[in-house]
Design an enzyme around this catalytic site. Structure first.
Site, PDB file in Angstrom:
ATOM      1  NE  ARG A  78     -14.404   3.766   5.524  1.00 35.81           N
ATOM      2  CZ  ARG A  78     -14.064   2.503   5.746  1.00 35.81           C
ATOM      3  NH1 ARG A  78     -13.832   2.091   6.970  1.00 35.81           N
ATOM      4  NH2 ARG A  78     -13.962   1.646   4.754  1.00 35.81           N
ATOM      5  CG  ASN A  88      -2.236  -0.780   0.881  1.00 36.65           C
ATOM      6  OD1 ASN A  88      -2.346  -1.384  -0.181  1.00 36.65           O
ATOM      7  ND2 ASN A  88      -3.190  -0.764   1.787  1.00 36.65           N
ATOM      8  CB  CYS A 118      -6.602   1.175   2.304  1.00 36.28           C
ATOM      9  SG  CYS A 118      -8.083   0.170   2.506  1.00 36.28           S
ATOM     10  CE  LYS A 136      -7.160   1.325   7.995  1.00 39.22           C
ATOM     11  NZ  LYS A 136      -6.243   0.204   8.000  1.00 39.22           N
TER      12      LYS A 136
HETATM   13  C1  UGA Z   1      -6.147  -0.172  -1.777  1.00 36.50           C
HETATM   14  C2  UGA Z   1      -5.241  -1.170  -2.516  1.00 36.50           C
HETATM   15  O1  UGA Z   1      -5.227  -0.857  -3.903  1.00 36.50           O
HETATM   16  C3  UGA Z   1      -5.727  -2.612  -2.302  1.00 36.50           C
HETATM   17  O2  UGA Z   1      -4.826  -3.506  -2.917  1.00 36.50           O
HETATM   18  C4  UGA Z   1      -5.785  -2.888  -0.803  1.00 36.50           C
HETATM   19  O3  UGA Z   1      -6.299  -4.176  -0.550  1.00 36.50           O
HETATM   20  C5  UGA Z   1      -6.698  -1.877  -0.145  1.00 36.50           C
HETATM   21  O4  UGA Z   1      -6.206  -0.543  -0.392  1.00 36.50           O
HETATM   22  C6  UGA Z   1      -6.705  -2.152   1.346  1.00 36.50           C
HETATM   23  O5  UGA Z   1      -5.669  -1.991   1.976  1.00 36.50           O
HETATM   24  O6  UGA Z   1      -7.726  -2.626   1.862  1.00 36.50           O
HETATM   25  P1  UGA Z   1      -8.526   0.943  -2.249  1.00 36.50           P
HETATM   26  O7  UGA Z   1      -8.174   1.853  -1.119  1.00 36.50           O
HETATM   27  O8  UGA Z   1      -9.846   0.283  -2.259  1.00 36.50           O
HETATM   28  O9  UGA Z   1      -7.438  -0.240  -2.362  1.00 36.50           O
HETATM   29  O10 UGA Z   1      -8.443   1.779  -3.603  1.00 36.50           O
HETATM   30  P2  UGA Z   1      -7.340   2.102  -4.713  1.00 36.50           P
HETATM   31  O11 UGA Z   1      -7.888   1.729  -6.025  1.00 36.50           O
HETATM   32  O12 UGA Z   1      -6.021   1.564  -4.354  1.00 36.50           O
HETATM   33  O13 UGA Z   1      -7.284   3.713  -4.640  1.00 36.50           O
HETATM   34  C7  UGA Z   1      -6.853   4.384  -3.482  1.00 36.50           C
HETATM   35  C8  UGA Z   1      -6.814   5.876  -3.727  1.00 36.50           C
HETATM   36  O14 UGA Z   1      -5.788   6.225  -4.643  1.00 36.50           O
HETATM   37  C9  UGA Z   1      -8.090   6.473  -4.310  1.00 36.50           C
HETATM   38  O15 UGA Z   1      -8.390   7.683  -3.661  1.00 36.50           O
HETATM   39  C10 UGA Z   1      -7.764   6.710  -5.764  1.00 36.50           C
HETATM   40  O16 UGA Z   1      -8.506   7.741  -6.356  1.00 36.50           O
HETATM   41  C11 UGA Z   1      -6.301   7.078  -5.662  1.00 36.50           C
HETATM   42  N1  UGA Z   1      -5.546   6.842  -6.909  1.00 36.50           N
HETATM   43  C12 UGA Z   1      -5.382   5.576  -7.377  1.00 36.50           C
HETATM   44  C13 UGA Z   1      -4.982   7.916  -7.595  1.00 36.50           C
HETATM   45  O17 UGA Z   1      -5.110   9.094  -7.180  1.00 36.50           O
HETATM   46  N2  UGA Z   1      -4.274   7.679  -8.735  1.00 36.50           N
HETATM   47  C14 UGA Z   1      -4.099   6.427  -9.213  1.00 36.50           C
HETATM   48  O18 UGA Z   1      -3.414   6.282 -10.269  1.00 36.50           O
HETATM   49  C15 UGA Z   1      -4.664   5.355  -8.535  1.00 36.50           C
END
Ligand code: UGA
Length: 489
Positions: free
Chosen positions: A343, A224, A276, A279
């Protein structure tokens, strides 16, 4: 195998339903009685694509049941701990819910239990769990503790369960490893039998990484944090693009085409949010401190991310000059598309800053408005993106929902007070938006202004003078706007 899952949140409920879907008998437990009642009646506490039908199908088939943690602990031979580990004031993960489950297992279970830690926890937690279970063990319980980090993304969690990039098992006994392999056998052996895709991605060998518990725990926090670092990195590069007059979309494509880097997680924007990354990053920094390692790299990742909302609001101010009294349409509140989770959503942070500057907000999100209302009751919630845009001085795109890709620009142009779109997620191409008569401001790109064509009925319209410091020309109000050259007959 009778499996129990303690905690019916995003991770627990998805894991329980997916394990039932592959044929296991699963008891899903939560200490929140109201949540349990709703789940038993078929009502989910959050939105996650495909989960609703999965829960219905498996409860009807009798493979998935909802119950109390005590009953789940008594009956399950494998117990997944999926309770929350929210951040404490100092950024460390609060492990009290995990500790409480461990004590209940130690004081109530008999025979053998495989205790599987799926919640995201600091390295060495499995060792502590083992010690705690031993200390409170009153029924000569035999047990193993396994770390099995989850990598499910909200919004695509069901698909991720069936098509994982890898499965990580941190275990220190052959019995535990054998049981974990048995639990995941259906996913490892028939990865194409998935309830999400009509045609699944091509079958491939899914790496099963078996290691010690400390290493498995570190995989989760390090993954992460690495992804968060990638996002902050591209956001920095986006700043450089804006300052130098380059295009981040092309720069990211150029960087990501290197296989060693890869295209994913190179989308710049308003910063990462959700429960995720923010935090886990903080928790990993605290872990580093405790281990005596210098994690200042990750502190910078966090700082860059915290600046994103401020920088975005500065963009809005640059265009609108004064925010007091301005009406701003906000498209998207969830921290990412396909979820109702707000969140640590950057959109909420931005809205709060705009409110503090005296702007009024009309917002629309396809799924997250109910949850956003609890945190932001003072804004106007609308039934569509068009309703949100009524008489707006600017439209801000804060979550890249698919439905925002299909815009009726003609309706939108008649709806807004001023045709300005500030795209916090780079959803649109500037040419596409400008062609429809809107001024476009994205991330890591130069702002784009509508080039007015001569008026057909009168004399030539002169372009408006540039606004000092903005580098762009304002666009005339929608009511007096000329038809853009591209859309003239
Ligand atoms: C993340 C991880 O990707 C999962 O593998 C992990 O299991 C999960 O956390 C967890 O620890 O439970 P998630 O938080 O659901 O998943 O979402 P992501 O798709 O990773 O996006 C996280 C944030 O990054 C979002 O706010 C998204 O908009 C942002 N983001 C993502 C960007 O700003 N740019 C990107 O290129 C990709």
């Amino acid at each position: 195998m009778q499996i129990s899952v303690i905690g019916a949140g995003y991770v627990g409920l998805t894991t329980a339903a997916c394990l039932a879907e592959v044929g296991h008998h699963v008891l899903c437990a939560d200490s929140d009685l109201d949540k349990l009642k709703k789940l038993t009646a078929g009502r989910l506490p959050f939105f996650e694509p495909h989960l609703d039908s999965l829960v219905k199908r498996n409860t009807t088939a009798g493979r998935l049941q909802f119950t109390s943690p005590t009953e789940a602990i008594e009956k399950g031979s494998a117990i997944f701990i999926c309770v929350g580990t929210p951040p404490l004031e100092n950024g460390e993960a609060d492990l009290s819910a995990i500790e409480s489950v461990a004590r209940t297992i130690a004081s109530t279970a008999r025979g053998y239990r495989l205790v599987i830690e799926k919640s995201t926890v600091p390295v060495q937690t499995a060792k502590r769990l083992w010690k705690h279970l031993s200390i409170y063990n009153v029924n000569a319980l035999e047990f193993d503790v396994v770390s099995n980090p989850e990598f499910l993304r909200e919004g695509s969690a069901v698909g991720d369960f069936f098509h994982p990039d890898r499965i990580v098992i941190g275990a220190e006994s052959s019995r535990a490893i054998a049981m974990m392999k048995e639990i995941y056998r259906p996913v490892l052996t028939s990865p194409s039998a998935c309830p999400v895709h009509s045609q699944c991605p091509p079958a491939r060998d899914i790496p099963l990484i078996v290691t010690d518990t400390n290493s498995a725990e570190l995989v989760k926090h390090a993954s992460n944090s690495f992804l968060a670092m990638k996002i902050s990195f591209i956001n920095l590069v986006a700043d450089a693009c804006e300052a130098a007059g380059a295009d981040i979309v092309k720069v990211a494509e150029g960087i990501g085409s290197d296989k060693r880097i890869g295209q994913s997680f190179l989308n710049p924007g308003i910063g990462f949010g959700g429960f995720c990354f923010p935090k886990d990053l903080q928790a990993f920094v605290r872990i580093g401190e405790k281990l005596g390692c210098d994690f200042s790299l990750l502190k910078e990742v966090e700082k860059i991310n915290l600046r994103r909302a401020e920088q975005f609001v500065a963009k809005v101010k640059k265009e609108l000059w004064v925010l007091r009294g301005k009406s701003i349409a906000v498209w998207g509140l969830a921290f990412k598309p396909d979820t109702d989770d707000v969140r640590f959503a950057p959109a909420l942070n931005i809205v709060r800053r705009l409110l503090a500057e005296g702007a009024s907000i009309r917002a629309y999100d396809p799924q997250a408005m109910q949850k956003a209302k609890d945190e932001l009751p003072e804004i106007t919630y609308c039934l569509s993106q068009y309703e949100a845009a009524q008489q707006a001085d600017a439209i801000l795109v804060l979550t890249e929902w698919d439905e925002f890709r299909h815009v009726d620009w003609d309706i939108l142009a008649k709806t807004v007070a001023h045709p300005l779109l500030i795209d916090g997620r780079n959803m649109y191409s500037a040419d596409q938006v400008v062609a429809k008569g809107f001024q476009y401001v994205g991330i890591g790109k130069e702002p784009q202004v509508v080039q007015f064509a001569p008026l057909r009925t009168g004399g030539d319209r002169l372009p408006c003078p540039p606004v000092p410091g903005s580098g762009v020309s304002p666009v005339a109000p929608a009511s007096s706007r000329a038809i853009p050259a591209q859309s003239q007959p």
